[in-house]
Design a protein around this motif. Structure first.
Motif, PDB file in Angstrom:
ATOM      1  N   MET A  16      12.708  14.820  28.445  1.00  0.00           N
ATOM      2  CA  MET A  16      11.777  15.276  29.422  1.00  0.00           C
ATOM      3  C   MET A  16      12.102  16.682  29.566  1.00  0.00           C
ATOM      4  SD  MET A  16      10.434  12.606  30.252  1.00  0.00           S
ATOM      5  CE  MET A  16       9.571  12.742  32.009  1.00  0.00           C
ATOM      6  N   ASN A  17      12.947  17.132  28.426  1.00  0.00           N
ATOM      7  CA  ASN A  17      13.309  18.552  28.656  1.00  0.00           C
ATOM      8  C   ASN A  17      12.933  19.178  27.122  1.00  0.00           C
ATOM      9  OD1 ASN A  17      14.553  21.314  28.396  1.00  0.00           O
ATOM     10  ND2 ASN A  17      16.337  20.729  29.903  1.00  0.00           N
TER      11      ASN A  17
ATOM     12  N   LEU B  32       8.657  20.822  34.834  1.00  0.00           N
ATOM     13  CA  LEU B  32       9.988  21.545  34.577  1.00  0.00           C
ATOM     14  C   LEU B  32       9.747  23.045  33.780  1.00  0.00           C
ATOM     15  CD1 LEU B  32      13.234  21.693  34.210  1.00  0.00           C
ATOM     16  CD2 LEU B  32      12.835  20.393  31.938  1.00  0.00           C
TER      17      LEU B  32
ATOM     18  N   GLU C 107       9.365  12.913  38.729  1.00  0.00           N
ATOM     19  CA  GLU C 107      10.259  14.219  39.266  1.00  0.00           C
ATOM     20  C   GLU C 107      11.050  15.020  38.247  1.00  0.00           C
ATOM     21  OE1 GLU C 107      13.033  12.315  41.949  1.00  0.00           O
ATOM     22  OE2 GLU C 107      11.314  11.922  43.642  1.00  0.00           O
ATOM     23  N   ARG C 108      11.044  14.341  36.749  1.00  0.00           N
ATOM     24  CA  ARG C 108      11.583  15.062  35.860  1.00  0.00           C
ATOM     25  C   ARG C 108      10.493  15.416  34.823  1.00  0.00           C
ATOM     26  NH1 ARG C 108      15.741  10.851  33.334  1.00  0.00           N
ATOM     27  NH2 ARG C 108      16.078  12.569  31.734  1.00  0.00           N
TER      28      ARG C 108
ATOM     29  N   GLN D  89      10.936   8.494  40.125  1.00  0.00           N
ATOM     30  CA  GLN D  89      12.135   9.039  39.635  1.00  0.00           C
ATOM     31  C   GLN D  89      11.794   9.805  38.400  1.00  0.00           C
ATOM     32  OE1 GLN D  89      15.177   5.945  39.538  1.00  0.00           O
ATOM     33  NE2 GLN D  89      15.245   6.039  41.436  1.00  0.00           N
ATOM     34  N   TRP D  90      11.025   9.293  37.602  1.00  0.00           N
ATOM     35  CA  TRP D  90      10.778   9.980  36.217  1.00  0.00           C
ATOM     36  C   TRP D  90       9.715  10.806  36.244  1.00  0.00           C
ATOM     37  CZ3 TRP D  90      13.098   9.551  31.479  1.00  0.00           C
ATOM     38  CH2 TRP D  90      13.879   8.612  31.316  1.00  0.00           C
TER      39      TRP D  90
ATOM     40  N   ASP E 246      17.744  14.682  26.306  1.00  0.00           N
ATOM     41  CA  ASP E 246      16.746  14.456  27.155  1.00  0.00           C
ATOM     42  C   ASP E 246      15.357  14.784  26.733  1.00  0.00           C
ATOM     43  OD1 ASP E 246      15.469  14.369  29.426  1.00  0.00           O
ATOM     44  OD2 ASP E 246      16.299  16.039  30.661  1.00  0.00           O
TER      45      ASP E 246
END
Length: 729
Positions: free
Chosen positions: A251-252, A314, A308-309, A305-306, A249
């Motif tokens: 985005m993390n 985060l 929100e990530r 949706q993206w 992932d």
């Protein structure tokens, strides 16, 4: 009924996911550094987008807003001596690697940024705006960012174009005995092109410490991954080449960091390349400050949706939840970074005195000077200072008749013996008693780790040679079995190797020699016979030498291997079996750069020629009795032509015949004739005459092949045309 046995790949391929315990067990200093990196990248990119929307960025501005997690997670803790390169969308990777260089022990989100960081932000922004204080002195802009001191080899505007170059850096690290690695960043669009796949195969075969980092942001401009490939899990490519692969992932940032730790351990321990596929998302369109939904290829729902990530959000949330930082600390971090970016922009732009209220312009004094246009296209030849050069008529060591091809192998052996940085690579150079013609005879036995037989993948090994040259520790000699193969590797030859010195500011060396042979008359047909001189002479950055005698070959190759520019050494298959005077014991002399040789003096006309056509020209002169001056050009590139010798001859003879062997369409003489008429028009008694082959490439048929290229008979006809132009029979 056939027996069917299922087969499995040998390469590990995993989807890498982290849990809450990974966050709790993470080093707070690591999390703090990741947080600081993503905030710095986000603020920088938002500043760039804002300037682009004002019209202050000339050219594209491919922002990485949304993709910060992949860059920070993979780069924040690399060594300075690890090297990276990237794609046209590379600001985030450049910044994260540069920050890791400036702050090797990490960055605290509660500390001041410091002068080095603010200088980095301003200098990077200056490059994107095309200004002289930028890392490439304004030549690179948004897509070409390089900082060698920080281990950034350069980002690249050709999709996938930088991947083979990174393999060169990886080979250098491995051969030098270090545990350093190279990482090449590219997107989903580049996964399907030849450069990426060829380099994956080569890196795996040679166990290079190279990470192929795929930023899968799902869209190549507007074309989705699912439209472009039947296997949208792009890390699956590793299965074909036995490369361990991680899908993570993107985005993390912490997940990427932990996956990269595993990949680094694999590479640093000598086990070969890795692939990391990071699933992430660019919040804006391919270029500029609008969302992709504004162009109709993405929906607003998908974009939301993206978002929100968001990797920045985060990191904020996780750090607060873990009690490692407060919301107030984060706000102060954002304020410090925003102020740093405002200061960086204010140093580069100002209110436009002639514009509307609120309109800004680039500060005029910061643009590069126009005279900087061609500076650094090639080197200044300072590497030749103090190098003694000779010609055959003042050579004092012993000479004897020797076969041309034996001299080719001997001088390469001598250079490898005296310079441990010389590396030879190409198809079959390590086999067949010296490759297909014997040019590397005996070298693989003497230097097995520096004579590299390659797969049939010109893009990959030519680019690897380019990256090796840019590394600075080695001098690669790349062999193309035939010049026609340069079209297979055209991106690496012309867009990369030929341009990188100039593109990245003009102050890097690219000491690469590319050898190839003209094979007209050998029966190998249209795709194995061309003369590359005309193509290379009209392509910036290359020097070109064309030896016509064994003695000259030694001196010209030695000089080529001293130069810090890429040099094409053209050979001719007809010359290999010929014999001529050559040294018996001294293989260390150099011929001067940019010096032609007068093979015959004359007063009636000037013949300009090279390679095997030198001898054909001399034969034609003898047959016709024309008092021609025959000049062997030897150096063919625009920067190295011997205009002193050419001009002196033209002013004496007032007539010019350019003699070459190959097809008219790709001929060398076309541009040379144009340059001569502009320089010496007042001394010419008639138009410049030319001898070339036909329009078509040579065919396999012996009769048609002979009709397609020039030899002595065509030079005789050319001499007759010149005489007719003078009013002579």
């Amino acid at each position: 009924m056939p027996d069917i046995t299922p087969l499995q790949s040998q390469a590990p391929w995993v989807e890498f996911q982290i849990t809450d315990s990974d966050w709790k067990n993470a080093d707070p200093a690591v999390l703090g550094t990741l947080l600081t990196h993503v905030h710095l990248i986000r603020a920088f990119e938002e500043t760039v987008v804002g300037l682009a929307m004002e019209g202050l960025v000339h050219g594209p501005a491919h922002s990485s807003v949304g993709q910060e997690g992949g860059a920070a997670g993979s780069l924040a803790f690399l060594r300075t001596t690890d090297q990276i390169n990237g794609s046209h969308r590379g600001h985030h990777q450049f910044l994260s690697k540069a920050l890791a260089h400036i702050h090797p022990n990490g960055m605290s989100p509660t500390a001041e940024l410091g002068a080095n960081t603010t200088a980095l932000l301003q200098r990077t922004l200056a490059e994107i705006l095309g200004l002289s204080q930028g890392f490439c002195q304004g030549r690179g802009g948004s897509m070409h960012l390089r900082w060698d001191d920080a281990g950034v080899l350069g980002t690249n505007a050709i999709v996938g174009g930088g991947i083979p170059l990174a393999a060169g850096a990886a080979w250098a690290h491995k051969h030098a005995g270090t545990s350093d690695v190279a990482i090449t960043y590219f997107g989903d669009g580049a996964v399907n092109i030849g450069s990426a796949l060829e380099t994956m195969n080569l890196a795996a075969a040679w166990k290079l410490p190279l990470c192929f980092f795929i930023e899968n942001n799902r869209y190549a401009v507007s074309t989705s991954v699912e439209e472009a490939t039947a296997e949208p899990r792009l890390s699956a490519r590793g299965q074909a080449f036995n490369i361990p692969s991680w899908k993570v992932d993107g985005m993390n940032p912490l997940a990427v960091h932990l996956a990269m730790e595993q990949a680094l351990e694999h590479m640093r321990t000598g086990r070969g390349p890795t692939i990391i596929e990071a699933d992430l998302y660019r919040f804006y369109h391919q270029n500029g400050g609008f969302a992709g939904s504004a162009f109709g290829y993405r929906s607003k729902e998908e974009e939301q949706q993206w978002r929100e990530r968001d990797p920045v959000a985060l990191m904020n949330t996780k750090m607060v939840e873990l009690g490692l930082i407060t919301a107030d600390d984060i706000e102060q971090l954002q304020n410090r970074i925003q102020q740093a970016m405002k200061n960086a922009a204010d140093a580069l732009v100002e209110a436009d005195p002639d514009g509307k209220a609120g309109k800004r312009r680039i500060r005029p004094e910061l643009w590069p000077a126009p005279h900087f246009r061609d500076v650094g296209l090639r080197g200044d030849l300072s590497e030749m200072n103090g190098v003694a050069t000779v010609e055959q008529d003042n050579f004092t060591s012993s000479l004897e008749n020797r076969k041309f091809i034996d001299v080719v192998a001997d001088v390469m052996g001598r250079r490898m013996e005296t310079d441990p940085g010389v590396v030879i690579m190409g198809e079959d150079v390590h086999r067949l008693k010296g490759g297909t013609n014997g040019a590397t005879r005996g070298l693989s036995d003497r230097f097995p780790d520096r004579v590299l037989g390659t797969p049939i993948s010109e893009n990959a090994f030519a680019g690897l040679g380019g990256g090796l040259a840019m590394d600075g520790r080695y001098r690669p000699v790349v062999e193309f079995m035939y010049p026609d193969f340069m079209w297979v590797a055209a991106d690496q030859i012309f867009n990369q190797i030929g341009k990188v010195r100039h593109m990245f500011g003009g102050d890097i060396n690219v000491p690469l020699v590319l050898r190839s042979k003209v094979a007209m008359g050998s029966g190998y047909g249209s795709q194995h016979s061309m003369d590359p001189a005309g193509i290379f002479a009209t392509s910036p950055g290359w020097r070109i030498v064309a030896p016509s005698t064994p003695f000259d070959y030694v001196g010209l190759m030695n000089t080529a291997l001293k130069l810090n520019d890429p040099v094409l050494v053209i050979e001719h298959i007809d010359l290999y079996a010929s014999s001529g005077l050559a040294p018996t014991d001294d293989l260390d002399y150099c011929l001067p750069v940019g010096k032609a040789a007068v093979r015959r003096e004359g007063k009636a006309l000037t013949i300009l020629t090279y390679l095997s056509m030198v001898q054909h020209s001399l034969e034609a002169v003898e047959q016709t009795g024309v008092d021609a001056e025959v000049i062997d050009l030897r150096w063919l590139d625009q920067a190295s032509l011997d205009w002193d010798t050419i001009g002196e001859s033209i002013r004496k003879t007032n007539n010019v015949l350019i003699v070459e062997q190959g097809a008219r369409g790709t001929s060398y003489g076309g541009w040379l004739a144009d340059e001569i008429q502009r320089r010496y028009f007042d001394w010419l008694d008639q138009p410049i005459q030319r001898v070339t082959g036909g329009e078509a490439s040579p065919s396999i048929s012996k009769v048609l092949e002979r009709a397609a290229h020039a030899r002595t008979e065509e030079v005789v006809e050319g001499l007759q045309r010149v005489q007719q132009g003078q009013g002579l029979n």
